[in-house]
Design a protein around this motif. Sequence first.
Motif, PDB file in Angstrom:
ATOM      1  N   LYS A 197       0.834  -1.208   0.000  1.00 26.68           N
ATOM      2  CA  LYS A 197       0.000   0.000   0.000  1.00 26.68           C
ATOM      3  C   LYS A 197       0.865   1.253   0.000  1.00 26.68           C
ATOM      4  N   LYS A 200       2.317   1.712  -3.434  1.00 31.98           N
ATOM      5  CA  LYS A 200       1.306   2.222  -4.362  1.00 31.98           C
ATOM      6  C   LYS A 200       1.062   3.709  -4.139  1.00 31.98           C
ATOM      7  N   GLU A 201       0.989   4.097  -2.868  1.00 31.49           N
ATOM      8  CA  GLU A 201       0.791   5.512  -2.563  1.00 31.49           C
ATOM      9  C   GLU A 201       1.981   6.336  -3.040  1.00 31.49           C
ATOM     10  N   GLN A 203       4.008   5.534  -5.564  1.00 30.19           N
ATOM     11  CA  GLN A 203       3.939   5.599  -7.024  1.00 30.19           C
ATOM     12  C   GLN A 203       2.882   6.602  -7.475  1.00 30.19           C
ATOM     13  N   LYS A 204       1.745   6.612  -6.765  1.00 29.82           N
ATOM     14  CA  LYS A 204       0.678   7.548  -7.101  1.00 29.82           C
ATOM     15  C   LYS A 204       1.158   8.985  -6.942  1.00 29.82           C
TER      16      LYS A 204
END
Length: 261
Positions: A197, A200-201, A203-204
Motif C-alpha cells: 500500500k 502504491k501511494e 507511485q501515485k
Amino acid sequence: HNSSTVISFAMASVLLFAVAFFVVVVVAASMMAYVAWKGSKHSDFFLEAVQETYQCELSEAEINAYYDLKDRMRKQKVSADIEDEEAPDAWIRELLTPEERRILQHALMKRLVSCFDRLDQVQRDKPGNWNLWRQKLISERYWDSLVEAERFVSEEISSCVAEAGVLEPGWNAHIFNQAVHIWRQQKQQLAEKKEVKKDKEKQKKEVEKAEKRKEVEAKLAEEEKVRQEKLAQKAMDQLLREEENASKVKQRGKPKGKAKK
C-alpha cells in the motif's frame, strides 16, 4: 554620648540584618515548598496522556464465536436428558464428524491467535511502565491494571490450550506453537500489505508529481512562447519605426526643384 550613639546604630544594623535574613529564609523556604508541591502534581497534559487504567481487552468476538459454535453443536448432538455429567465434553469425540470437529478446532485456533496481539502488547509495555511505576510517574492503580491484564491474557491462553486437549487428545501439546506460527504469518502478511500500500501511494504521488511537473513545464513553455512573440513584435515595431524615420530623413535631404520663369 558618641559611643552610645555608635553602639545603638550598630545594634540597629544587626537587628535590621537579622530581620532581612529571616525574611529571605522564609521566602526561600516558601518558594522551595511551592516548587516541591507543584512538581508533585501532574500537569494537565500528563493526566490526559496517561489513562487511569491500562487498556488491554481480550477479543470477545473470537471467544464468544467459539463458545456459541460449541453450544450449537452440543444442542444438535446431545439431548438435555442424556448429558454425561462426569464427562460433559465426551460428545465432541464421540458424536462429532471429522469435519465438524475440524470446524470447532478452527474456531478455537482463531480464539487463541487473537490473544497474541494482547500478549505482545503487554510484554512490550510492561518493562517501561515498571520503570515509570518505580519513579511514581504512574499510579498504583494503573500498574495493577497492567499486571491484571497480563494475568487475564495468560489465563485465556491456558484455557485455549486446555480446550485443545478436549477437542483432540494430545493437541494441547502443540496448539500453542501452531498458533504462534499462524500469528507471525498474519503479522508478516499484514506488514507486506502495508508495504504494498505504501509503495502504491508512493507511485501515485510520483505520477501526480510528474503530471504536475508537465503542467508547470507546459505553462512555462506557453509563457515563454508569448514572451518571444511579444519580443518579436516589439523588434518588428522598432524596425518599422527606424525605416519610417530613415525615410523621413531621406525625404528632407532631397534638393528642391528650380522655380519656373
